[in-house]
Design an enzyme around this catalytic site. Sequence first.
Site, PDB file in Angstrom:
ATOM      1  N   SER A  63      -3.361 -44.039 -17.334  1.00 46.55           N
ATOM      2  CA  SER A  63      -4.501 -43.118 -17.317  1.00 46.55           C
ATOM      3  C   SER A  63      -4.824 -42.685 -18.741  1.00 46.55           C
ATOM      4  O   SER A  63      -5.995 -42.614 -19.141  1.00 46.55           O
ATOM      5  CB  SER A  63      -4.194 -41.878 -16.473  1.00 46.55           C
ATOM      6  OG  SER A  63      -3.962 -42.231 -15.127  1.00 46.55           O
ATOM      7  N   ALA A  70      -7.758 -44.434 -12.956  1.00 46.30           N
ATOM      8  CA  ALA A  70      -7.092 -43.466 -13.823  1.00 46.30           C
ATOM      9  C   ALA A  70      -7.192 -42.069 -13.221  1.00 46.30           C
ATOM     10  O   ALA A  70      -8.237 -41.680 -12.710  1.00 46.30           O
ATOM     11  CB  ALA A  70      -7.744 -43.492 -15.203  1.00 46.30           C
ATOM     12  N   LYS A  71      -6.104 -41.337 -13.309  1.00 43.64           N
ATOM     13  CA  LYS A  71      -6.107 -39.948 -12.829  1.00 43.64           C
ATOM     14  C   LYS A  71      -6.517 -39.061 -13.995  1.00 43.64           C
ATOM     15  O   LYS A  71      -5.674 -38.445 -14.656  1.00 43.64           O
ATOM     16  CB  LYS A  71      -4.705 -39.574 -12.331  1.00 43.64           C
ATOM     17  CG  LYS A  71      -4.587 -39.531 -10.804  1.00 43.64           C
ATOM     18  CD  LYS A  71      -3.212 -39.155 -10.355  1.00 43.64           C
ATOM     19  CE  LYS A  71      -3.171 -37.843  -9.600  1.00 43.64           C
ATOM     20  NZ  LYS A  71      -3.889 -37.836  -8.341  1.00 43.64           N
ATOM     21  N   ILE A  72      -7.811 -39.036 -14.258  1.00 49.58           N
ATOM     22  CA  ILE A  72      -8.366 -38.259 -15.366  1.00 49.58           C
ATOM     23  C   ILE A  72      -8.963 -36.980 -14.782  1.00 49.58           C
ATOM     24  O   ILE A  72      -9.700 -37.027 -13.784  1.00 49.58           O
ATOM     25  CB  ILE A  72      -9.427 -39.079 -16.126  1.00 49.58           C
ATOM     26  CG1 ILE A  72      -8.751 -40.291 -16.800  1.00 49.58           C
ATOM     27  CG2 ILE A  72     -10.168 -38.213 -17.143  1.00 49.58           C
ATOM     28  CD1 ILE A  72      -9.689 -41.225 -17.537  1.00 49.58           C
ATOM     29  N   TYR A 130     -12.076 -35.473 -11.082  1.00 49.79           N
ATOM     30  CA  TYR A 130     -11.828 -34.705  -9.869  1.00 49.79           C
ATOM     31  C   TYR A 130     -12.959 -33.751  -9.507  1.00 49.79           C
ATOM     32  O   TYR A 130     -12.966 -33.198  -8.409  1.00 49.79           O
ATOM     33  CB  TYR A 130     -10.459 -34.009  -9.958  1.00 49.79           C
ATOM     34  CG  TYR A 130      -9.406 -35.034  -9.589  1.00 49.79           C
ATOM     35  CD1 TYR A 130      -8.947 -35.132  -8.282  1.00 49.79           C
ATOM     36  CD2 TYR A 130      -8.983 -35.972 -10.508  1.00 49.79           C
ATOM     37  CE1 TYR A 130      -8.059 -36.120  -7.912  1.00 49.79           C
ATOM     38  CE2 TYR A 130      -8.091 -36.969 -10.156  1.00 49.79           C
ATOM     39  CZ  TYR A 130      -7.634 -37.044  -8.856  1.00 49.79           C
ATOM     40  OH  TYR A 130      -6.776 -38.033  -8.473  1.00 49.79           O
TER      41      TYR A 130
END
Length: 303
Positions: free
Chosen positions: A63, A153-155, A159
């Site tokens: 990420s 990617a956990k950006i 969210y």
Amino acid sequence: MEKSEYIWFNGKFVPWDEAKTHVLDHGLHYGTGVFEGIRAYKTHDGNTAVFRLEEHVERLVKSAKALRMSFPYSREEIKGIIVETIRKNRLEECYIRPLAWYGYRELGLRARDLPVNFMVAVWKWGKYLGKEGVRAKISTWVRNSPNSFPNEAKICGGYVNAIFASEEARNAGYDEAIMLDLRGFIAEGPGENLFIVEKERLLTPPLYVSILPGITRDAVIILAQDLGYGVMETDITRGRLYNADEAFFTGTAAEVTPIYEVDDRKIGEGKTGPVTKRIQEEFLAVTGGKREKYGQWLTYIYK
Ligand code: PPE
């Protein structure tokens, strides 16, 4: 949320209430951070084990690469910090949230030469969706499409798209949203992957469908195959979801959560189906350290 004692923040443990940052942090203004959600479980022998720590750390590093953030710690160091934070708080079971974000130096959309902050918090987090089985609603908000956002990617900023969907569903009286991709096929929940069951076969959207490559999703695919179920990654239309025998969400926070209704239509009998039940039990057995075959997925905390 339930407080713990200490949070690891930029190299040291600080008391929970004192873990504060500058209001001009770049990440706060533009969502330029990367994070993970991990769980540690109490195993049958009384020890505590982190589930798939290796894979979560790998995804965190990837990420950061998507954001072109140079991560201030190596994979081994990150793993060590996570283990130490659980030990320091003497927790038996917890949710683990590592977060790296651009800090305070300059604002503006040039995200270069900025300090990177890193923190790891751990706390007790029970049932994420609050219920045994949930009522979901297809969102009017489309999942970020591949060329507007790398969903792999956990950006942090990504969210906001998920929160629009989640809030819309909850305000309309549902427990959770289901998001479609740009083409109109089922993608995922705001914070969960999705599976449907047709007879003895599990279907789930492929990784190209604007989803986070869930680590629980991956575990469920492997465990289901082991149990003898067929598993197919394929585009799923909302009509097919309505007529599935069973449906469930997967995620670190959500674990395996049955979906009882979608858009006011009962899925199957509108209760936890036999295949979902079997997967849930197997997942619990694995996280509880009862399956030697998957011992390599567990990182034990206490000696
Ligand atoms: N999709 C999304 C968008 C997502 O955020 C998650 C995790 C998943 C799928 C499932 O991935 P995995 O945890 O690797 O199986 N969502 C995290 C954050 C939830 C939150 O509310 O914050 C989580 O479950 O920890």
